[in-house]
Every structure is written in C-alpha cells, then in structure tokens.
Design an enzyme around this catalytic site. Structure first.
Site, PDB file in Angstrom:
ATOM      1  N   ASP A  47       0.884  -1.279   0.115  1.00 30.73           N
ATOM      2  CA  ASP A  47       0.089  -0.205  -0.074  1.00 30.73           C
ATOM      3  C   ASP A  47       0.872   1.255  -0.107  1.00 30.73           C
ATOM      4  OD1 ASP A  47      -3.131   1.034   0.722  1.00 30.73           O
ATOM      5  OD2 ASP A  47      -1.525   2.185   1.931  1.00 30.73           O
ATOM      6  N   TYR A  52       3.223   9.694  -0.536  1.00 29.25           N
ATOM      7  CA  TYR A  52       4.335   9.199   0.216  1.00 29.25           C
ATOM      8  C   TYR A  52       5.596   9.533  -0.338  1.00 29.25           C
ATOM      9  CZ  TYR A  52       0.543   6.465   2.363  1.00 29.25           C
ATOM     10  OH  TYR A  52      -0.828   6.127   3.122  1.00 29.25           O
ATOM     11  N   LYS A  77      -2.593   5.842  -4.232  1.00 29.60           N
ATOM     12  CA  LYS A  77      -3.687   6.780  -4.001  1.00 29.60           C
ATOM     13  C   LYS A  77      -3.533   8.285  -4.856  1.00 29.60           C
ATOM     14  CE  LYS A  77      -3.551   4.838   0.510  1.00 29.60           C
ATOM     15  NZ  LYS A  77      -2.276   4.688   0.944  1.00 29.60           N
ATOM     16  N   HIS A 110      -7.432   9.495  -1.992  1.00 28.22           N
ATOM     17  CA  HIS A 110      -6.720   9.544  -0.753  1.00 28.22           C
ATOM     18  C   HIS A 110      -7.569  10.344   0.392  1.00 28.22           C
ATOM     19  CE1 HIS A 110      -2.174   9.257   1.132  1.00 28.22           C
ATOM     20  NE2 HIS A 110      -3.265   9.257   2.043  1.00 28.22           N
TER      21      HIS A 110
HETATM   22  P1  NDP Z   1       0.889   1.201  11.978  1.00 26.24           P
HETATM   23  O1  NDP Z   1      -0.422   1.098  13.002  1.00 26.24           O
HETATM   24  O2  NDP Z   1       1.140   0.367  10.823  1.00 26.24           O
HETATM   25  O3  NDP Z   1       2.081   1.446  13.068  1.00 26.24           O
HETATM   26  C1  NDP Z   1       3.492   1.425  12.352  1.00 26.24           C
HETATM   27  C2  NDP Z   1       4.319   1.640  13.629  1.00 26.24           C
HETATM   28  O4  NDP Z   1       4.393   0.606  14.209  1.00 26.24           O
HETATM   29  C3  NDP Z   1       5.667   1.778  13.101  1.00 26.24           C
HETATM   30  O5  NDP Z   1       6.459   2.912  14.014  1.00 26.24           O
HETATM   31  C4  NDP Z   1       6.377   0.527  13.155  1.00 26.24           C
HETATM   32  O6  NDP Z   1       7.659   0.613  13.547  1.00 26.24           O
HETATM   33  C5  NDP Z   1       5.564  -0.004  14.532  1.00 26.24           C
HETATM   34  N1  NDP Z   1       5.648  -1.613  14.185  1.00 26.24           N
HETATM   35  C6  NDP Z   1       5.141  -2.208  13.166  1.00 26.24           C
HETATM   36  N2  NDP Z   1       5.176  -3.578  13.538  1.00 26.24           N
HETATM   37  C7  NDP Z   1       5.252  -3.702  14.908  1.00 26.24           C
HETATM   38  C8  NDP Z   1       5.340  -4.778  15.879  1.00 26.24           C
HETATM   39  N3  NDP Z   1       5.308  -6.003  15.567  1.00 26.24           N
HETATM   40  N4  NDP Z   1       5.851  -4.528  17.128  1.00 26.24           N
HETATM   41  C9  NDP Z   1       6.129  -2.955  17.466  1.00 26.24           C
HETATM   42  N5  NDP Z   1       6.036  -2.172  16.663  1.00 26.24           N
HETATM   43  C10 NDP Z   1       5.674  -2.337  15.185  1.00 26.24           C
HETATM   44  O7  NDP Z   1       0.887   2.994  11.390  1.00 26.24           O
HETATM   45  P2  NDP Z   1       0.813   3.456  10.062  1.00 26.24           P
HETATM   46  O8  NDP Z   1       0.190   4.786  10.133  1.00 26.24           O
HETATM   47  O9  NDP Z   1       2.038   3.525   9.207  1.00 26.24           O
HETATM   48  O10 NDP Z   1      -0.202   2.648   9.027  1.00 26.24           O
HETATM   49  C11 NDP Z   1       0.068   1.848   8.234  1.00 26.24           C
HETATM   50  C12 NDP Z   1      -0.346   2.013   6.750  1.00 26.24           C
HETATM   51  O11 NDP Z   1      -1.601   2.519   6.608  1.00 26.24           O
HETATM   52  C13 NDP Z   1       0.718   3.263   6.344  1.00 26.24           C
HETATM   53  O12 NDP Z   1       2.068   2.687   6.073  1.00 26.24           O
HETATM   54  C14 NDP Z   1      -0.214   3.685   5.055  1.00 26.24           C
HETATM   55  O13 NDP Z   1       0.116   2.544   3.918  1.00 26.24           O
HETATM   56  C15 NDP Z   1      -1.660   3.472   5.578  1.00 26.24           C
HETATM   57  N6  NDP Z   1      -2.068   4.751   5.955  1.00 26.24           N
HETATM   58  C16 NDP Z   1      -3.024   5.490   5.083  1.00 26.24           C
HETATM   59  C17 NDP Z   1      -3.664   6.521   5.413  1.00 26.24           C
HETATM   60  C18 NDP Z   1      -4.504   7.169   4.703  1.00 26.24           C
HETATM   61  O14 NDP Z   1      -4.652   8.321   4.615  1.00 26.24           O
HETATM   62  N7  NDP Z   1      -5.116   6.472   3.685  1.00 26.24           N
HETATM   63  C19 NDP Z   1      -3.227   7.407   6.715  1.00 26.24           C
HETATM   64  C20 NDP Z   1      -1.964   6.648   7.514  1.00 26.24           C
HETATM   65  C21 NDP Z   1      -1.513   5.270   7.042  1.00 26.24           C
HETATM   66  P3  NDP Z   1       8.926  -0.037  12.454  1.00 26.24           P
HETATM   67  O15 NDP Z   1       8.677   0.440  10.943  1.00 26.24           O
HETATM   68  O16 NDP Z   1      10.150   0.598  13.095  1.00 26.24           O
HETATM   69  O17 NDP Z   1       8.831  -1.434  12.658  1.00 26.24           O
END
Ligand code: NDP
Length: 280
Positions: A47, A52, A77, A110
């Site tokens: 995604d 981004y 998006k 988006h």
């Molecule tokens: P998430 O809820 O996926 O959380 C991501 C965070 O959690 C990062 O800091 C990551 O750190 C950490 N993490 C991931 N897996 C673990 C684990 N197993 N244990 C501990 N920590 C963990 O947040 P996002 O906001 O990134 O949402 C996910 C996706 O959703 C985005 O990447 C994007 O593709 C989408 N999105 C869409 C939006 C929209 O407007 N349509 C807005 C926001 C997000 P690390 O990378 O260091 O592991």
C-alpha cells in the site's frame, strides 16, 4: 504465514490479500529494500500513495523481485492536489510511470477534502479508468458516512474499499457499519495505532495469555472481524511476526475487551477538514 494467503473479496470480483504492507513514511531510497524484504517473506500486497513520495522505490522493488507482477496486489492513491477529472487521469498516469507498472490493482481517492468540492469529479475519473480496464479496482480513503452516502447517490460503481484509520482506541463504528451496509470492504490504516495500541495493558494481558506479541493480538482483532490490514514496518523480523497470525483465535470475550478500548483517539487528520495538497 497462512495469513498472507488469506484474501477478502471485493465488489467487482477482485480479491485482495487481507494482510498487506504499508509504506507511509518510508523514504523512497529505503522503500525498495523494505518492499523487497516483504516480498521475500511472502507479502503479496503493498500500500503506497503519491503523497508518500516513494512510488519509485516501491516500483524498483517490484521489478527487482522474483515474483510475477500478477501475484502482487499494488495500491496507490490520488493526492489532494491532483483532484478533479482531468487532473486525476493525469495523476494516475504519473503514478504508473513512477511505479513502472501498466496498471494498479487498486486506486483510491486519498482524502475527500470536501472544501475543494472535487472528489466527485475525481470519482468519475476513477470510474472511467475502471470502465476502460486500466485499473482492477477503485475505492476511497478517509470517507465518512456523509461522503459515502453522497457518492452512492450519483456513482455508477460503488467503491471496492474504504481505507480508514481503525485501531483499538479509534474504531469508527459508524463508518464501518455504513461500509458493511453498502458492501464496501474496510481497510484499516494505522492498524497498530502507529504502535500506541501495543502498550495497552489489556492488549498485553491478552498477548501473554496466548503467548503471542501485542501486535499479533491487535492484528488478530482486525482480521477476525474481516478487515484488511496494512501494518507498516521497516523491520523484516516484524514483517514476519505481523503476518504470523494463523494459529491465533481470540475469544469473544477478548474481542469485546479490545472493543471496549474505544477512546475517540484519532491519530491522523480529520477527513472533514484535511485539505493540504500533500506535496506541492
Ligand atoms: P501502523 O499502525 O501500521 O504502525 C506503524 C508503527 O508501528 C511503526 O512505527 C512501526 O515501526 C511499528 N510496528 C510495526 N510492527 C510492529 C511490531 N510488530 N511491534 C512493534 N512495533 C511495530 O501505522 P501507519 O500509520 O504506518 O499505518 C499503516 C499503513 O496505513 C501506512 O504505512 C499506510 O500505507 C497506510 N496509511 C494510510 C493513510 C491514509 O490516509 N489512507 C494514513 C496513514 C496510514 P517500525 O517500522 O520501526 O517497525
């Protein structure tokens, strides 16, 4: 790793892998390595978004990986600054060019950005792409009940998905109910609450009871309710762990205990007002 093979059927006959990798906030230079790792451990759903600024890195990974294009589900998006009928068609071509692909599996608006009043024309452009067979599925993101109802009043195609912020502290029950009523699949973004959900004592207690990680509990809570999830991580180890949910079955009481964590805590922007062009 069975969860990576589990799919959700979308309106229009397309299926989407239920667990995908999100790449928000992953710089383009790093995105190639991250997506290559994800493909290597078995992810088949990525995604991204024009906003981004990492579509080029994602595309490089798709080309470098030893996985046939048809086996990977790629979403991008339309950013706010490209809304409008002609703009959206051009933006889709630009996205394809950056990714180096001939078509996307899913293209989303988006944000509704209601103040600009352009999402309706943008939707018509996405419908045109779908009708011309240039994209496999189209959908929306951050659409609230009012936007979904307005869309239903004029659209010739319903959105296949609505990608919205959902995690234990922010569950968007009204939007999800509207999506279920309209046959729109829900994709949970920030499914881990950007990590915040993993600290909750209740989540940790349930994780301990099942001898799994808090992230697995939260993702299990989503997938058991049929939602698509796109957890973001740059760590290969966490990619593996986030998809290793196969043996986990939360009880009704555990699901209800997580439901009870609703706190109205939105992390991201408010779809009623978010209007940034997102780049320019
Ligand atoms: P998430 O809820 O996926 O959380 C991501 C965070 O959690 C990062 O800091 C990551 O750190 C950490 N993490 C991931 N897996 C673990 C684990 N197993 N244990 C501990 N920590 C963990 O947040 P996002 O906001 O990134 O949402 C996910 C996706 O959703 C985005 O990447 C994007 O593709 C989408 N999105 C869409 C939006 C929209 O407007 N349509 C807005 C926001 C997000 P690390 O990378 O260091 O592991």
């Amino acid at each position: 790793m069975q969860r990576l093979e589990s799919t959700v059927s979308l309106a229009g006959g397309v299926t989407i892998p239920q667990v995908g990798l999100g790449v928000f906030q992953v710089p383009s230079a790093q995105a190639q390595r991250v997506v290559e790792d994800a493909l290597a451990v078995g992810y088949r759903h990525v995604d991204t978004a024009a906003a981004y600024v990492n579509e080029a890195g994602v595309g490089a990974a798709l080309r470098a990986a030893d996985v046939p294009r048809a086996e990977v589900f790629v979403t991008s998006k339309l950013r706010n600054g490209d809304q409008g009928f002609d703009q959206a068609l051009r933006a889709y071509d630009d996205t394809l060019e950056r990714l180096g692909l001939e078509a996307l599996d899913l293209y989303l608006i988006h944000w509704p950005n209601p103040e600009a009043g352009l999402w309706q024309d943008s939707w018509r452009a996405l419908e045109r792409l779908l009708d011309e067979g240039r994209v496999r599925a189209i959908g929306v993101s951050n659409f609230l009940v009012e936007h979904l109802r307005e869309l239903a009043s004029f659209a010739s195609h319903a959105p296949a998905v609505n990608q919205i912020e959902v995690h234990p502290a922010f569950q968007q029950r009204e939007v999800i109910a509207e999506c279920e009523r309209a046959g729109i699949a829900v994709e949970a973004y920030s499914p881990l609450g950007q990590g915040g959900a993993l600290e909750h004592p209740m989540v940790r207690e349930i994780a301990a009871a099942h001898a799994v990680s808090p992230a697995q509990v939260v993702l299990g809570w989503h997938v058991q309710q049929g939602r698509v999830v796109i957890p973001k991580t740059v760590s290969r180890e966490r990619m593996v762990a986030n998809a290793a949910l196969a043996g986990l079955a939360l009880t009704e009481a555990e699901l209800a205990a997580i439901d009870a964590l609703e706190a109205g805590d939105r992390i991201g922007n408010d779809p009623r007002t978010f209007a940034l062009s997102q780049i320019r």
